[in-house]
Write an enzyme that holds these catalytic residues in place. Structure first.
Site, short mmCIF file in Angstrom:
data_model
loop_
_atom_site.label_atom_id
_atom_site.label_comp_id
_atom_site.label_asym_id
_atom_site.label_seq_id
_atom_site.Cartn_x
_atom_site.Cartn_y
_atom_site.Cartn_z
N TRP A 188 2.40 1.56 -3.39
CA TRP A 188 1.49 2.10 -4.35
C TRP A 188 1.39 3.66 -4.42
O TRP A 188 1.27 4.07 -5.76
CB TRP A 188 -0.05 1.66 -3.93
CG TRP A 188 -1.35 2.15 -4.71
CD1 TRP A 188 -1.54 1.64 -5.80
CD2 TRP A 188 -1.72 3.18 -4.52
NE1 TRP A 188 -2.82 2.57 -6.51
CE2 TRP A 188 -2.86 3.52 -5.48
CE3 TRP A 188 -1.98 4.25 -3.75
CZ2 TRP A 188 -3.55 4.44 -5.74
CZ3 TRP A 188 -2.84 5.30 -3.66
CH2 TRP A 188 -3.48 5.58 -4.78
N HIS A 189 1.63 4.30 -3.10
CA HIS A 189 1.91 5.84 -3.41
C HIS A 189 2.65 6.19 -4.34
O HIS A 189 2.71 7.39 -4.59
CB HIS A 189 1.85 6.19 -1.88
CG HIS A 189 0.53 6.15 -1.11
ND1 HIS A 189 0.24 4.98 -0.53
CD2 HIS A 189 -0.41 7.00 -1.15
CE1 HIS A 189 -1.22 5.11 0.00
NE2 HIS A 189 -1.36 6.37 -0.37
N GLY A 190 3.96 5.63 -4.19
CA GLY A 190 4.93 5.95 -5.10
C GLY A 190 6.26 5.41 -5.01
O GLY A 190 6.38 4.57 -3.81
N GLY A 218 0.94 -1.11 0.04
CA GLY A 218 -0.01 -0.10 0.05
C GLY A 218 0.85 1.18 -0.11
O GLY A 218 0.40 2.40 -0.71
N PHE A 262 0.34 10.35 -7.60
CA PHE A 262 0.11 8.75 -7.50
C PHE A 262 -0.33 7.99 -8.52
O PHE A 262 -0.62 7.05 -8.66
CB PHE A 262 -0.69 8.49 -6.16
CG PHE A 262 0.04 9.35 -4.93
CD1 PHE A 262 1.61 9.50 -4.96
CD2 PHE A 262 -0.76 9.76 -4.05
CE1 PHE A 262 2.10 10.11 -3.80
CE2 PHE A 262 -0.01 10.49 -2.70
CZ PHE A 262 1.16 10.44 -2.86
#
Lengths: 455, 371
Positions: free
Chosen positions: A302-304, A299, A455
């Site tokens: 996923w943001h970066g 997770g 993102f």
């Protein structure tokens, strides 16, 4: 708005592509490819035998994640590998590639996966119309920064005949106005305070750094919740319903509670398509904790593509495990006062936002070092009854604290809303119009991007 | 505590709920449109000095209004109005100029409307606002005294009517001056010039809307300070980091030895036409001034501008070679266009001398596009 349902979906699809192409027309092809992969995969999975279904699912997910990985993570892995080799004394000839990150790629790829997996699980019939599937995957209000809409929530809405609902329309306008205030007034003003502090953390005093971190704690909420509300509001204006993405997350008294209130669409996605397939909580305790940590690490990623996001996800994962363990040990909720639970939870969230916002891991460490120094200095000031410096007093504390306090304490209280609300349709209309104008008058000039666009 | 206003609006959106009356989208849209219309109506009556009292251009105008009205007996002496950009803001000390002229036996009031990066339309905005701010009574008094409007000649603004606009786009400053008249004039000039094609129609339209809806007027969250005073002259100190004085001086000397021809940019007259129409009824004369510069192409443009003016039009400068040579000292220049404090003293003296020498011409002639 359009006279018939027949042209509504092609028109919406065109509008979605036009919206996406406005940013960079070249990436409309990428969006089209993702739609095509999802469409073909959905049809193949539905029509295939049980053994081949899994094969098609894996190929489709690999393709989609491959696209995401190439655009989002190639340079991160190349850079990290290079760093690792160079640290061990080796030399490499390659450099990072010039890859532009397509806006919203993480959002529409996750939606595509949601659709394919739901079809695979047999909970949704594969969409026969590529236009409708395209509308779902590229629906412009939430295309670039979510919320991530799960296929079973949205696709059935496209099949229904549209009947104009005035109440939904006006409530959509209310949500848009609220989101506009969140983003244009509160988040953007906080950005003006926060950005300079995080761009030069080494030159800031500990208390200013604390103020900057507190500002970001508010900014990210107002920014992302604002975008989500505007997206939901616009969808309502068009006659579609999107689920809420935030539910006053800073009222959470535990981290489990926080993840039920913050970026709900992502946490639901991670739960449904990652945590549960990993085994969820129907396994041994240690395996369960491992699943939580892996889910949160991914997770974070996923943001970066950065170590900071991994750290953010990892700390949240560990803290969630502690939260679960605590709940198991102390079954009774009265063991810890609610106010203390709230404070502890918010402190974890607050400190976790620091790596999320800091530019590098070094900056993160520096900020924590400065906090350490700050505590010592504060102790010294308190012991010697010395006043705070004028620069500290000049920090916009009211701007940082007041909007968040009023939003969480008043708007977030269901009981207060029920007992103190004023019921008047005319006033309701008027307040929406006035709030929009207040937003215009108070918004700072200039353009500040939504945080979640990256993102 | 202005932060409380958006907070109250935010709370109202949650705490005001629809009543028993059935929700009607039509009625809601009518109400929304009505509020929009009322706001625009109200806005059209509010001057920029009330909407954005701390705006850079507005503050400069206010300070000049105060300077004029505080000066006893100003109605009995000529008034000189300088309209310029950074070259004037950093190069001419209006107060010192006024004193020099008074000492030389020419009692005048000098009003300095100079703002770094101010294109023609922002200057026009300042002048228009000045006429509004002094009020009808003083406007009439101004008409009775010899009033000279001197406009700075600088090639970049003639070449590109929206010079530096892209850099300043979406700032409060760019929003403030984009009032309907300026917006229309700048649109026409921009379209005619063929320059700055990367600025879109939509950008201009956006600025007009941002101005009409007073976007960001209270964005400081602080109670606006009316009549905030800011000096129009900002002396610069030191040399710009990217500026190589020796190289600039050599280039300047070489260019002076073999001056080159520079054409006037098409459409340069349109601004002065507008200025003449706007201010012609109030000021007696409209003239020009060209300040010292080390940049050859700018100096060539000043020469071309002077040559293109009708015979009876007065222009102060361009400075002579002798004066320019006397300025050739590193301590005088911040960069090739803007003098430092010491240079500004010399430039101000030169301008005073020019005014004194050409005073009769300045008073008796006026620029006219038809000539």
């Amino acid at each position: 708005m359009l006279p018939s349902d027949r042209w509504r979906h092609p028109f919406l699809l065109f509008a979605n592509f036009f919206f996406y192409g406005w940013w960079d027309w070249r990436f409309t092809a990428l969006l089209a490819v993702v739609i095509l992969i999802s469409y073909i995969a959905g049809r193949l999975i539905e029509g295939a035998s049980s053994s081949r279904r899994k094969y098609f699912l894996m190929v489709a997910c690999a393709l989609l994640l491959g696209v995401l990985g190439y655009f989002k993570y190639t340079n991160f892995f190349l850079g990290s590998l290079r760093g690792l080799i160079e640290q061990t004394g080796g030399r490499v000839a390659w450099t990072t590639l010039k890859i532009i990150l397509p806006a919203g790629i993480s959002f529409y790829i996750f939606q595509a996966i949601s659709y394919i997996v739901t079809v695979y699980r047999g909970k949704l019939i594969a969409e026969r119309s590529i236009v409708k599937l395209g509308v779902y995957l590229s629906f412009f209000p939430h295309l670039v920064a979510g919320p991530i809409i799960h296929a079973p929530t949205f696709l059935p809405q496209l099949a229904k005949k549209r009947i104009f609902d005035a109440a939904s329309f006006v409530k959509g306008a209310r949500k848009f106005a609220l989101g506009f205030l969140y983003k244009a007034v509160f988040a953007d003003h906080l950005a003006a305070v926060v950005n300079p502090i995080f761009s030069t953390p080494s030159t800031q005093t500990p208390l200013t750094l604390f103020g900057g971190c507190l500002g970001f704690y508010g900014q990210i909420y107002f920014d992302f919740a604002g975008y989500s509300l505007m997206a939901i509001g616009v969808a309502n204006l068009l006659g579609y319903t999107l689920p809420d993405n935030f539910n006053f997350p800073y009222r959470a008294t535990s981290l489990v509670d926080f993840w039920h209130r913050w970026h709900i669409s992502l946490s639901t996605w991670l739960r449904d398509y990652l945590y549960i397939p990993l085994g969820g909580n129907r396994c041994s305790v240690s395996r369960n904790y491992m699943n939580i940590i892996v889910t949160m690490l991914l997770g974070g990623l996923w943001h970066g593509a950065s170590w900071n996001y991994l750290l953010w996800g990892g700390v949240h994962g560990v803290a969630l495990c502690i939260n679960h363990a605590w709940k198991k040990v102390f079954q009774s909720p009265s063991v810890f006062p609610k106010s203390m639970s709230w404070l502890l939870t918010q402190a974890v969230i607050f400190f976790c936002w620091i790596p999320f916002r800091a530019a590098t891991l070094q900056d993160t460490l520096l900020i924590f070092q400065q906090f350490g120094k700050g505590f010592l200095q504060l102790g010294h000031l308190l012991v010697n009854h010395m006043p705070l410096s004028p620069a500290t007093m000049a920090f916009p504390w009211l701007l940082v604290v007041l909007p968040l306090f009023f939003d969480m304490a008043f708007n977030g209280s269901q009981r207060l809303r029920e007992c103190c609300s004023i019921r008047s349709t005319m006033l309701f209309y008027g307040m929406i119009a006035i709030a929009l104008f207040v937003g215009l008058l108070f918004m700072p000039s200039g353009t500040i991007n939504f945080i979640y666009f990256q993102f | 505590m202005l932060i409380l206003i958006p907070i109250i609006a935010m709370l109202a959106l949650e705490f005001v709920m629809p009543g028993k009356k059935k929700i009607s989208a039509r009625f809601f849209l009518l109400m929304l449109g009505g509020v929009f219309f009322l706001f625009l109506l109200l806005r059209s009556f509010l001057p920029a000095s009330l909407v954005d009292p701390e705006g850079e251009a507005v503050v400069r105008v206010q300070s000049q209004v105060q300077h004029l009205l505080k000066r006893k007996g100003w109605q009995q002496h000529p008034v000189i109005i300088l309209a310029g950009s950074s070259a004037t803001q950093y190069g001419v000390n209006g107060l010192a100029l006024e004193q020099l002229l008074v000492q030389a036996g020419l009692p005048v009031t000098v009003l300095q409307f100079s703002l770094s990066g101010a294109n023609h339309f922002e200057r026009l905005f300042m002048l228009r606002l000045f006429l509004e701010e002094i009020g009808a009574e003083h406007r009439e008094e101004l008409k009775k005294v010899p009033a000279l409007l001197l406009s700075e000649v600088f090639d970049a603004y003639d070449e590109s009517p929206l010079y530096l606009f892209k850099k300043e786009a979406y700032t409060q400053r760019a929003i403030t001056w984009f009032e309907p008249t300026q917006a229309w004039a700048s649109y026409q000039a921009w379209r005619a010039s063929g320059k700055d094609r990367d600025i879109s129609y939509w950008t201009l339209w956006e600025h007009f809307l941002l101005n009409r809806f007073a976007v960001g007027s209270f964005s400081s969250f602080e109670t606006p300070r009316y009549n905030k005073k800011i000096e129009p002259f900002f002396p610069l100190t030191g040399t710009k980091k990217t500026f190589q004085y020796n190289q600039a001086a050599t280039t300047f000397r070489e260019a002076e030895a073999s001056p080159r021809f520079q054409e006037l940019y098409p459409g340069w007259k349109s601004y002065y036409q507008t200025l003449f129409q706007e201010m012609g009824g109030t000021v007696t004369s409209l003239g020009f001034y060209a300040l010292p510069t080390l940049e050859p192409q700018r100096r060539a443009y000043q020469d071309a501008f002077a040559a293109a003016l009708p015979a009876h039009t007065t222009m102060l400068g361009p400075p002579s070679k002798e004066f320019m040579n006397s300025l050739l000292d590193e301590k005088n220049w911040f960069d090739g266009v803007h003098p430092q404090r010491q240079g500004a003293v010399l430039v101000t003296r030169w301008l005073a001398q020019e005014i004194l020498e050409k005073w009769t011409d300045l008073i008796e002639t006026r620029w006219c596009v038809d000539k």
